[in-house]
Design an enzyme around this catalytic site. Structure first.
Site, mmCIF file in Angstrom:
data_model
loop_
_atom_site.group_PDB
_atom_site.id
_atom_site.type_symbol
_atom_site.label_atom_id
_atom_site.label_comp_id
_atom_site.label_asym_id
_atom_site.label_seq_id
_atom_site.Cartn_x
_atom_site.Cartn_y
_atom_site.Cartn_z
ATOM 1 N N GLU A 221 74.133 55.787 186.406
ATOM 2 C CA GLU A 221 73.729 56.633 187.485
ATOM 3 C C GLU A 221 73.579 57.985 186.752
ATOM 4 O OE1 GLU A 221 76.267 56.360 191.394
ATOM 5 O OE2 GLU A 221 75.806 58.604 190.787
ATOM 6 N N ASP B 224 78.344 68.089 195.273
ATOM 7 C CA ASP B 224 79.282 67.935 194.108
ATOM 8 C C ASP B 224 80.321 69.008 194.079
ATOM 9 O OD1 ASP B 224 77.822 65.789 192.928
ATOM 10 O OD2 ASP B 224 76.130 67.164 192.594
#
Length: 259
Positions: A47, A58
């Site tokens: 990824e 995040d």
């Protein structure tokens, strides 16, 4: 029929490990070395995080890496260039993970064309929910790019089925209701949630957000087809000298736990 990347990832029937690396962090050179080490350690795919100034899904570790990459001059074009370099060197699928704003800024059609030209297999865009993704799905299909949508612990069984149908080859289960970040232990609620996904989903799915240790994978054995590690991995790359060695050791441990 499974897509080629799905066949490459899940054809063996064994759970896979997918490291997350932020493009260009802490430098272009270290990113490329980390990708090579990840592959050598047994990573089934990568990824690649697209640095963004407002990464709402995040936690601190990935936010820091995004800010560092942007400060070092990383751009969306630079992400495609790095992806193309990795793809030329490593025979594993690459998935871009990032936010919708940069995609819209570049233009969906142009983004999809550039991603395909870079050898990217598909995209994971957390703030593009399946209900709002029709335009992006059409662009992706024209370029034969895969769409991987996110399942959350709060997703109903009806929504899990919808995501399972719309995800091209596999879905991505967020292990907790929150942002990315390494966690100490896997909770009973996470196991129950993944067991619910297992009963409903027809396609494979991976689990991320919080996977940091081999014991996490052992605790979830049988409940997922793959595991994504990011927040425990990315900070290691900043460590001088031993960081890449530690990163390789972490990935090898996770791969062994998944076997």
């Amino acid at each position: 029929m499974r897509s080629s990347s799905a066949q490459a990832l899940f054809g063996s029937g064994r759970p896979v490990v997918i490291p997350f690396l932020t493009a260009g962090f802490p430098s272009r050179r270290t990113f490329l070395e980390a990708a090579q080490i990840a592959h050598a350690a047994g990573a089934a795919a990568l990824e690649i995080g697209m640095p963004f100034s407002d990464p709402l899904a995040d936690g601190p570790a990935i936010q820091h890496s995004s800010q560092g990459a942007l400060a070092a001059g990383m751009t969306l074009e630079g992400v495609f260039d790095l992806a193309a370099t990795v793809r030329a060197r490593l025979p594993i699928p690459l998935f871009l993970m990032g936010y919708l704003n940069p995609v819209l800024r570049l233009g969906m059609e142009r983004f999809a064309r550039m991603a395909k030209a870079a050898g990217v297999a598909g995209t994971i865009i957390p703030d593009c929910p399946v209900e709002e993704a029709a335009a992006w799905v059409r662009c992706s299909r024209r370029q034969d790019l895969e769409n991987i949508f996110l399942i959350a612990p709060t997703s109903s069984e009806e929504r899990i089925r919808r995501i399972d149908r719309r995800s091209t080859s596999f879905s991505y289960c967020v292990s907790v209701a929150g942002v990315t970040g390494a966690r100490r232990a896997v909770t009973r609620s996470t196991r129950d949630y993944l067991a619910r996904v297992r009963r409903v989903a027809q396609k494979p799915y991976v689990v991320g957000f919080g996977i940091a240790r081999p014991e996490h994978i052992r605790a979830l054995r049988g409940l997922a087809d793959g595991f994504v590690v990011g927040s425990a991995l990315v900070p290691l790359l900043e460590e001088r000298n031993s960081g890449l060695v530690k990163a390789g050791r972490l990935i090898r441990g996770l791969v062994r736990a998944a076997e």
